[in-house]
Design an enzyme around this catalytic site. Structure first.
Site, PDB file in Angstrom:
ATOM      1  N   ILE B  15      43.735  39.129  35.616  1.00  0.00           N
ATOM      2  CA  ILE B  15      44.264  40.263  34.836  1.00  0.00           C
ATOM      3  C   ILE B  15      44.096  40.017  33.339  1.00  0.00           C
ATOM      4  CG2 ILE B  15      46.680  39.486  34.724  1.00  0.00           C
ATOM      5  CD1 ILE B  15      45.559  43.082  35.461  1.00  0.00           C
ATOM      6  N   SER B  37      46.840  27.989  29.292  1.00  0.00           N
ATOM      7  CA  SER B  37      46.562  28.085  30.723  1.00  0.00           C
ATOM      8  C   SER B  37      46.338  26.685  31.276  1.00  0.00           C
ATOM      9  CB  SER B  37      45.323  28.941  30.972  1.00  0.00           C
ATOM     10  OG  SER B  37      45.080  29.078  32.346  1.00  0.00           O
ATOM     11  N   ARG B  38      46.752  26.483  32.532  1.00  0.00           N
ATOM     12  CA  ARG B  38      46.478  25.198  33.162  1.00  0.00           C
ATOM     13  C   ARG B  38      45.017  25.078  33.562  1.00  0.00           C
ATOM     14  NH1 ARG B  38      51.130  25.184  37.622  1.00  0.00           N
ATOM     15  NH2 ARG B  38      50.388  27.320  37.621  1.00  0.00           N
ATOM     16  N   LYS B  91      53.911  42.822  34.567  1.00  0.00           N
ATOM     17  CA  LYS B  91      54.800  43.254  35.633  1.00  0.00           C
ATOM     18  C   LYS B  91      54.575  42.394  36.865  1.00  0.00           C
ATOM     19  CE  LYS B  91      52.599  44.515  38.634  1.00  0.00           C
ATOM     20  NZ  LYS B  91      51.506  44.749  39.593  1.00  0.00           N
ATOM     21  N   ASP B 170      53.477  43.997  44.914  1.00  0.00           N
ATOM     22  CA  ASP B 170      52.827  43.720  43.626  1.00  0.00           C
ATOM     23  C   ASP B 170      52.082  44.967  43.148  1.00  0.00           C
ATOM     24  OD1 ASP B 170      51.856  41.536  41.551  1.00  0.00           O
ATOM     25  OD2 ASP B 170      50.098  42.675  42.171  1.00  0.00           O
TER      26      ASP B 170
END
Lengths: 310, 310
Positions: B15, B37-38, B91, B170
């Protein structure tokens, strides 16, 4: 003495007979004027099959107290509020958060009607003293152990293991109502495990990992299966000693020493509070215990266990 | 021109690449200064493994936008708010209601930090016009059909079918974010069916029966399994005609006739709104779509279906 509140009791089952009827009979602020139930009956007052029949009867009523199961309670409460009645709700106050929000809005839109979402365990004898003792302590961790034999405490109540019946959260929400009331700070759920008997719609056991404030862990172990011992214990470890509430909040211990507590009894205290709210034209509807349960269902990992029969 | 908002994007997955990075690049109000970010990386800006490393780096940052999965998002958001940053949340805004309530309290306690719980579907091209058209109508009933192939739209996103991942809710929560925004009146859940694949922690299909206001039925049919056709449709029948939103709200029809709509795109609109909130020092955190999902998990009947593999 002020005029007594004309009260109808709705849902004549085990909790109505065990707790509500004696508490109402002992409280001068109330006059029981009717009972509403599809199956149960109360001697000495008019009985109605449903709330619509009560309202249509023209019998003078000021307030209703609902102890029907949570699924379906909203419709009854909404009808009662629409008829201008004050409404007291057994715990949990409904089957969903949204329907209770709607009742809150409905009550607020009327003038002077009280909506009271009760949490009877908050009125157990040790709870006020526990809250007072904890107020200036730093909480390190807390643990809830709530284990009761469903066959003894909810004999034949099939609805409790149906979807919406909350399963072991029906007693467990009592513990959550206490901890949200006595622990200083906000409580949130981090993870949950829910154990469903095969073929049942609600969990028979659950484990919750919560966090108080920034970092204090609060665990909950709920189980409907143990036949012995039964436990309704909350232990809170603080920077200056350990507090225990046992027997569902009735007894209070600090560092192993039992403390003196008092109280008029959970349900007598609820009706006293309801009378105060009605007199003041105010509502009391704290949804935090129910939101924690909703969060547990939302986030919880589900596992299945052996089928259960009452 | 005012100083641009120095933004770090947290969670560099599908996303982020599909929607956030292009929307940020196109918006003059923002300057992307870092990525966190990992696993994912963004070219041309400093990359950090976690929010703590970003904060410790001393890099000037005003705001973060979080598009990590919902479980774990609270911890990141709380750290960002504690560091004085504005926070925008994909969201759903968290894994539980309680944790979002806590973020709201944290944001409110600070001065001028904005917390923005986004619902991107509310900015689909047809939504504003739909709300305006419905405002003076009487709603008779409404139906949501939200059917998308999880393998196409969420390839390899195992977390979405884990506990807390919400499963078919979701995408379904997007529909709920639209109906809570366009339908006049309060929406509550009456019953729900949740279909879990064997061994998975979140439902792959769900059916909801809701009620708008006093009596108008609103149904929702969510399914992650259909490979064709895909549907993201909302139909609202009123006393003066039928409205349809299709393609997730992008297209609007009244009595079968397509209406002209406009919009700058869902994610560009979200970032425009975030810039407005930051400038005004205000928050926007509407939890109604998420509360409906929590209610569905709380009340829903669970059934099990075939195992699912991506």
């Amino acid at each position: 003495m002020a005029e007594r509140i004309k009260l109808a009791l709705v849902g004549i089952g085990k909790i109505a007979r065990d707790q509500h009827l004696p508490a109402i009979a002992a409280d001068n602020a109330f006059e029981l004027v009717a009972a509403v139930s599809r199956s149960g009956r109360v001697e000495g007052v008019p009985n109605f099959n449903d709330i619509a029949a009560l309202i249509e009867s023209g019998l003078p009523v000021d307030a209703v107290s609902l102890c029907t199961p949570p699924v379906g309670r909203h419709r009854i409460a909404a009808q009662a509020l629409a008829a201008g009645l004050h409404v007291m709700l057994e715990k949990p106050p409904g089957a969903t958060l949204a329907e209770v929000h709607q009742l809150q809005a409905q009550a607020a839109a009327g003038s002077g009607r009280s909506l009271f979402a009760t949490w009877h365990s908050r009125h157990a004898a040790g709870v006020d003293a526990a809250r007072a003792w904890l107020a200036d302590k730093q909480i390190k961790q807390a643990a809830i152990v709530w284990r009761e034999d469903i066959r003894v405490w909810h004999p034949g109540q099939e609805w409790i293991l149906e979807a919406g019946g909350l399963g072991v959260f029906d007693p467990g929400i009592n513990a959550l109502s206490i901890v949200t009331s006595i622990l200083p700070g906000a409580l949130r759920l981090e993870s949950a495990k829910l154990v469903f008997p095969a073929g049942r719609g609600a969990p028979i056991a659950a484990g919750l990992a919560m966090v108080l404030g920034e970092a204090a862990p609060v665990s909950a172990d709920f189980d409907f299966r143990p036949t012995w011992p039964q436990s309704w214990d909350i232990t809170v470890e603080t920077d200056r000693g350990t507090l225990m509430l046992t027997e569902g909040g009735a007894r209070l211990w600090i560092d192993g020493e039992e403390q003196r507590t008092d109280g008029i009894g959970e349900y007598p205290a609820l009706y006293r509070r309801f009378a105060e709210l009605v007199a003041a034209g105010r509502s009391d509807c704290d949804l935090r215990p129910m939101a924690l349960v909703a969060d547990a269902f939302l986030l919880g990992e589900r596992t299945e266990t052996d089928p259960f029969a009452f």
